[in-house]
Design a protein around this motif. Structure first.
Motif, PDB file in Angstrom:
ATOM      1  N   VAL A 176    -107.551  -6.825 -70.047  1.00 57.89           N
ATOM      2  CA  VAL A 176    -107.769  -5.447 -70.502  1.00 57.89           C
ATOM      3  C   VAL A 176    -108.384  -5.443 -71.898  1.00 57.89           C
ATOM      4  CG1 VAL A 176    -106.698  -3.216 -70.967  1.00 57.89           C
ATOM      5  CG2 VAL A 176    -105.866  -4.623 -69.068  1.00 57.89           C
ATOM      6  N   ARG A 177    -107.859  -6.294 -72.781  1.00 57.60           N
ATOM      7  CA  ARG A 177    -108.427  -6.364 -74.126  1.00 57.60           C
ATOM      8  C   ARG A 177    -109.898  -6.802 -74.085  1.00 57.60           C
ATOM      9  NH1 ARG A 177    -105.739 -10.221 -76.108  1.00 57.60           N
ATOM     10  NH2 ARG A 177    -104.207  -9.263 -77.483  1.00 57.60           N
ATOM     11  N   ARG A 178    -110.191  -7.806 -73.255  1.00 58.30           N
ATOM     12  CA  ARG A 178    -111.560  -8.320 -73.164  1.00 58.30           C
ATOM     13  C   ARG A 178    -112.513  -7.230 -72.674  1.00 58.30           C
ATOM     14  NH1 ARG A 178    -110.711 -12.547 -69.737  1.00 58.30           N
ATOM     15  NH2 ARG A 178    -109.842 -13.656 -71.522  1.00 58.30           N
ATOM     16  N   LEU A 179    -112.062  -6.452 -71.696  1.00 58.90           N
ATOM     17  CA  LEU A 179    -112.897  -5.376 -71.171  1.00 58.90           C
ATOM     18  C   LEU A 179    -113.084  -4.269 -72.200  1.00 58.90           C
ATOM     19  CD1 LEU A 179    -111.417  -5.209 -67.565  1.00 58.90           C
ATOM     20  CD2 LEU A 179    -113.747  -5.904 -68.174  1.00 58.90           C
ATOM     21  N   ALA A 180    -112.033  -3.953 -72.956  1.00 53.88           N
ATOM     22  CA  ALA A 180    -112.143  -2.912 -73.979  1.00 53.88           C
ATOM     23  C   ALA A 180    -113.143  -3.314 -75.063  1.00 53.88           C
ATOM     24  CB  ALA A 180    -110.773  -2.650 -74.599  1.00 53.88           C
ATOM     25  N   LEU A 181    -113.108  -4.558 -75.464  1.00 57.18           N
ATOM     26  CA  LEU A 181    -114.026  -5.020 -76.505  1.00 57.18           C
ATOM     27  C   LEU A 181    -115.456  -5.150 -75.983  1.00 57.18           C
ATOM     28  CD1 LEU A 181    -111.751  -7.690 -78.251  1.00 57.18           C
ATOM     29  CD2 LEU A 181    -112.189  -5.317 -78.936  1.00 57.18           C
ATOM     30  N   ALA A 182    -115.600  -5.411 -74.681  1.00 60.51           N
ATOM     31  CA  ALA A 182    -116.933  -5.531 -74.087  1.00 60.51           C
ATOM     32  C   ALA A 182    -117.575  -4.166 -73.846  1.00 60.51           C
ATOM     33  CB  ALA A 182    -116.853  -6.297 -72.763  1.00 60.51           C
ATOM     34  N   HIS A 183    -116.772  -3.098 -73.795  1.00 61.45           N
ATOM     35  CA  HIS A 183    -117.291  -1.758 -73.517  1.00 61.45           C
ATOM     36  C   HIS A 183    -116.803  -0.778 -74.584  1.00 61.45           C
ATOM     37  CE1 HIS A 183    -118.651  -3.177 -69.598  1.00 61.45           C
ATOM     38  NE2 HIS A 183    -117.448  -3.677 -69.392  1.00 61.45           N
ATOM     39  N   PRO A 184    -117.284  -0.919 -75.817  1.00 62.19           N
ATOM     40  CA  PRO A 184    -116.794  -0.058 -76.911  1.00 62.19           C
ATOM     41  C   PRO A 184    -117.191   1.410 -76.766  1.00 62.19           C
ATOM     42  CG  PRO A 184    -118.651  -1.379 -77.642  1.00 62.19           C
ATOM     43  CD  PRO A 184    -118.272  -1.895 -76.286  1.00 62.19           C
ATOM     44  N   ASP A 185    -118.133   1.705 -75.849  1.00 62.64           N
ATOM     45  CA  ASP A 185    -118.532   3.099 -75.627  1.00 62.64           C
ATOM     46  C   ASP A 185    -117.557   3.852 -74.724  1.00 62.64           C
ATOM     47  OD1 ASP A 185    -119.302   1.386 -73.527  1.00 62.64           O
ATOM     48  OD2 ASP A 185    -120.808   2.807 -72.819  1.00 62.64           O
ATOM     49  N   LYS A 186    -116.519   3.137 -74.232  1.00 59.61           N
ATOM     50  CA  LYS A 186    -115.515   3.764 -73.376  1.00 59.61           C
ATOM     51  C   LYS A 186    -114.140   3.569 -74.017  1.00 59.61           C
ATOM     52  CE  LYS A 186    -118.600   2.171 -69.849  1.00 59.61           C
ATOM     53  NZ  LYS A 186    -118.930   1.089 -68.924  1.00 59.61           N
ATOM     54  N   GLN A 187    -113.239   4.472 -73.745  1.00 56.60           N
ATOM     55  CA  GLN A 187    -111.886   4.362 -74.278  1.00 56.60           C
ATOM     56  C   GLN A 187    -111.037   3.648 -73.229  1.00 56.60           C
ATOM     57  OE1 GLN A 187    -110.000   8.089 -75.233  1.00 56.60           O
ATOM     58  NE2 GLN A 187    -108.215   7.122 -76.185  1.00 56.60           N
ATOM     59  N   ILE A 188    -110.852   2.347 -73.439  1.00 54.96           N
ATOM     60  CA  ILE A 188    -110.107   1.526 -72.487  1.00 54.96           C
ATOM     61  C   ILE A 188    -108.800   1.103 -73.144  1.00 54.96           C
ATOM     62  CG2 ILE A 188    -110.097  -0.624 -71.172  1.00 54.96           C
ATOM     63  CD1 ILE A 188    -113.160  -0.389 -71.001  1.00 54.96           C
ATOM     64  N   MET A 189    -107.692   1.398 -72.474  1.00 57.70           N
ATOM     65  CA  MET A 189    -106.381   1.117 -73.045  1.00 57.70           C
ATOM     66  C   MET A 189    -105.487   0.467 -72.005  1.00 57.70           C
ATOM     67  SD  MET A 189    -105.332   5.119 -73.023  1.00 57.70           S
ATOM     68  CE  MET A 189    -107.094   5.488 -73.150  1.00 57.70           C
ATOM     69  N   PHE A 190    -104.437  -0.176 -72.473  1.00 51.93           N
ATOM     70  CA  PHE A 190    -103.439  -0.796 -71.620  1.00 51.93           C
ATOM     71  C   PHE A 190    -102.518   0.286 -71.086  1.00 51.93           C
ATOM     72  CE2 PHE A 190     -99.742  -3.883 -71.187  1.00 51.93           C
ATOM     73  CZ  PHE A 190    -100.337  -4.635 -70.185  1.00 51.93           C
ATOM     74  N   LEU A 191    -102.156   0.234 -69.818  1.00 51.15           N
ATOM     75  CA  LEU A 191    -101.354   1.292 -69.218  1.00 51.15           C
ATOM     76  C   LEU A 191     -99.971   1.411 -69.853  1.00 51.15           C
ATOM     77  CD1 LEU A 191    -100.893   3.464 -67.080  1.00 51.15           C
ATOM     78  CD2 LEU A 191    -100.362   1.663 -65.435  1.00 51.15           C
ATOM     79  N   ASP A 192     -99.406   0.296 -70.265  1.00 49.18           N
ATOM     80  CA  ASP A 192     -98.072   0.320 -70.848  1.00 49.18           C
ATOM     81  C   ASP A 192     -98.161   0.246 -72.363  1.00 49.18           C
ATOM     82  OD1 ASP A 192     -95.155   0.207 -70.013  1.00 49.18           O
ATOM     83  OD2 ASP A 192     -95.221  -1.464 -71.401  1.00 49.18           O
ATOM     84  N   ARG A 193     -97.170   0.799 -73.052  1.00 50.60           N
ATOM     85  CA  ARG A 193     -97.168   0.797 -74.514  1.00 50.60           C
ATOM     86  C   ARG A 193     -96.857  -0.582 -75.088  1.00 50.60           C
ATOM     87  NH1 ARG A 193     -98.237   5.103 -78.262  1.00 50.60           N
ATOM     88  NH2 ARG A 193     -97.891   7.108 -77.270  1.00 50.60           N
ATOM     89  N   ALA A 194     -96.157  -1.418 -74.318  1.00 50.43           N
ATOM     90  CA  ALA A 194     -95.749  -2.734 -74.811  1.00 50.43           C
ATOM     91  C   ALA A 194     -96.689  -3.819 -74.300  1.00 50.43           C
ATOM     92  CB  ALA A 194     -94.321  -3.027 -74.367  1.00 50.43           C
ATOM     93  N   VAL A 195     -96.751  -4.927 -75.040  1.00 52.73           N
ATOM     94  CA  VAL A 195     -97.569  -6.073 -74.660  1.00 52.73           C
ATOM     95  C   VAL A 195     -97.059  -6.659 -73.350  1.00 52.73           C
ATOM     96  CG1 VAL A 195     -98.142  -8.450 -75.294  1.00 52.73           C
ATOM     97  CG2 VAL A 195     -98.240  -6.645 -77.013  1.00 52.73           C
ATOM     98  N   CYS A 196     -97.967  -7.089 -72.489  1.00 55.89           N
ATOM     99  CA  CYS A 196     -97.560  -7.694 -71.216  1.00 55.89           C
ATOM    100  C   CYS A 196     -98.577  -8.768 -70.813  1.00 55.89           C
ATOM    101  CB  CYS A 196     -97.456  -6.629 -70.124  1.00 55.89           C
ATOM    102  SG  CYS A 196     -96.708  -7.230 -68.614  1.00 55.89           S
ATOM    103  N   TYR A 197     -98.317  -9.984 -71.252  1.00 53.70           N
ATOM    104  CA  TYR A 197     -99.162 -11.115 -70.876  1.00 53.70           C
ATOM    105  C   TYR A 197     -98.564 -11.824 -69.665  1.00 53.70           C
ATOM    106  CZ  TYR A 197    -101.109 -10.693 -75.589  1.00 53.70           C
ATOM    107  OH  TYR A 197    -101.699 -10.232 -76.720  1.00 53.70           O
ATOM    108  N   CYS A 198     -99.402 -12.562 -68.961  1.00 55.74           N
ATOM    109  CA  CYS A 198     -98.898 -13.488 -67.946  1.00 55.74           C
ATOM    110  C   CYS A 198     -98.503 -14.761 -68.695  1.00 55.74           C
ATOM    111  CB  CYS A 198     -99.965 -13.792 -66.900  1.00 55.74           C
ATOM    112  SG  CYS A 198     -99.415 -15.022 -65.693  1.00 55.74           S
ATOM    113  N   SER A 199     -97.206 -15.024 -68.780  1.00 57.85           N
ATOM    114  CA  SER A 199     -96.726 -16.109 -69.634  1.00 57.85           C
ATOM    115  C   SER A 199     -97.253 -17.466 -69.196  1.00 57.85           C
ATOM    116  CB  SER A 199     -95.198 -16.126 -69.650  1.00 57.85           C
ATOM    117  OG  SER A 199     -94.681 -16.305 -68.350  1.00 57.85           O
TER     118      SER A 199
END
Length: 392
Positions: free
Chosen positions: A322-345
């Motif tokens: 999600v972060r990679r996509l948000a940084l690749a498309h700065p013309d769109k407002q892309i956010m993580f669905l949850d308020r807390a961090v959620c990585y695949c450990s």
């Protein structure tokens, strides 16, 4: 895009989130496998140059596969990036590469070993990169369930289908029982094929993908699906429930996608008017029903690429992507669905030091962390994998 500033806001960190990202440690609970030899320090400023130099020395002898959930520091060295389906295809399509370095998790590397030639060697940079979902389906438990189906006289009607996120021995079980492997990209095609072969499907190990595909894409009712719990006698189901069911779902789930809730969807809609909610089909059924769009990792990427400038998107999948996509498309407002961090450990286990170590070992003539599947299991699993790759 020139002159456009990204709207990405990092979700809040917690001690657990920092652990999953690799910025914290918890020796009491963290399972890890140390690499033999000298693992470079994460602070080594020359890691990028070392990875690049080792990869150049190996040339066409090495082919690096990178799953979309990998860290940016690792994904930059992948020859191909993709979801598990795409990477399985790519592994099978590179017979000339001596080494396949798989930046993903263990079950993916197993599938690559099954699909590549006997002369090729598959390397997983960190053996601790497993998958909690895959671990939820243990062969002995699955065979016990199948024996129960045989005792009921319904096994001949059942086609077993396993998600790619499963161990090689589960894929082998499916192969020897005339089933098929699927991914989130082709689950509907796999189920359509399966219901042409039999009247029931035994779906492993992710209950949510099986249920969401059957109900939302194929028109089944929730009552057509039953949940088999391997920790309960007879799976916690009556004989009649098993006879009536069309989808017998294994009680497994993704620890990342399972974190998203209906409250997450409601909260983001209240906070961001007009937001589009886009989620992975491994999410819970109520979350998927509440979303605007549902699809595999590749679907999510393509949907955001095609989205109009200025649109807002809340994405329910792994945070690195999600972060990679948000940084690749700065013309769109892309956010993580949850308020807390959620990585695949376990995806985060593979970092740049492990990748550098693995590549430099190959340069030195040593093959580290080779993933091999025994011949019988590989032969049976390949039957199911080949059926997946041949789906129209």
């Amino acid at each position: 895009m020139a002159g456009v500033t990204s709207t990405w806001t990092e979700p809040s960190n917690t001690p657990l989130a920092l652990l999953l990202l690799g910025k914290g440690t918890d020796p009491a609970s963290e399972r890890g496998v140390d690499c033999p030899g000298d693992l470079p320090a994460p602070s080594d400023p020359g890691l990028v140059a070392r990875a690049r130099a080792a990869k150049e020395k190996l040339g066409e002898r090495v082919f690096v596969l990178g799953h979309h959930y990998q860290r940016d520091e690792v994904i930059q060295f992948a020859d191909v990036t993709g979801d598990s389906f795409k990477l399985a295809q790519q592994a099978a399509a590179r017979p000339d590469a001596e080494f396949i370095v798989f930046c993903g998790v263990h079950f993916m590397a197993e599938s690559a070993d099954i699909l590549t030639t006997p002369d090729q060697k598959v390397v997983l940079p960190d053996l601790a990169a497993g998958c909690s979902m895959a671990d939820m389906a243990v062969l002995g438990q699955v065979e016990t369930a199948w024996e129960h189906f045989q005792d009921l006289g319904i096994a001949d009607e059942i086609v077993p289908v396993t998600y790619m996120n499963s161990s090689a021995d589960i894929k082998g079980f499916v192969g020897r029982n005339s089933g098929v492997v699927c991914t989130s990209s082709n689950a509907k095609r796999a189920l359509t094929w399966s219901f042409e072969q039999g009247s029931k499907v035994f779906f492993l190990p992710d209950q949510h993908l099986g249920r969401n595909t059957a109900v939302l894409e194929m028109g089944f009712d929730l009552d057509d699906c039953v949940l088999y719990d391997p920790h309960k006698p007879q799976g916690g189901l009556t004989d009649q429930e098993l006879r009536d069911a069309r989808m017998i779902l294994w009680r497994g789930h993704c620890s990342v996608h399972g974190r998203f809730t209906l409250d997450s969807v409601r909260e983001v809609r209240e906070r961001v008017p007009g937001v589009n909610v886009l989620v992975h089909p491994e999410c819970r059924h109520d979350v998927v029903r509440a979303a605007d769009y549902v699809g595999s990792t590749e679907y999510i990427i393509k949907a955001l690429e095609a989205a109009p400038a200025g649109s807002a998107w809340a994405v329910g999948t792994e945070l690195n992507l999600v972060r990679r996509l948000a940084l690749a498309h700065p013309d769109k407002q892309i956010m993580f669905l949850d308020r807390a961090v959620c990585y695949c450990s376990t995806m985060n286990r593979i970092d740049l030091p492990h990748l550098v170590w693995a590549l430099e070992e190959l340069v030195a003539g040593r093959v580290p962390n080779q993933i091999t599947v025994d011949e019988k299991t590989a032969r049976e699993a390949r039957v199911a994998l080949d059926k997946m790759l041949a789906l129209p």
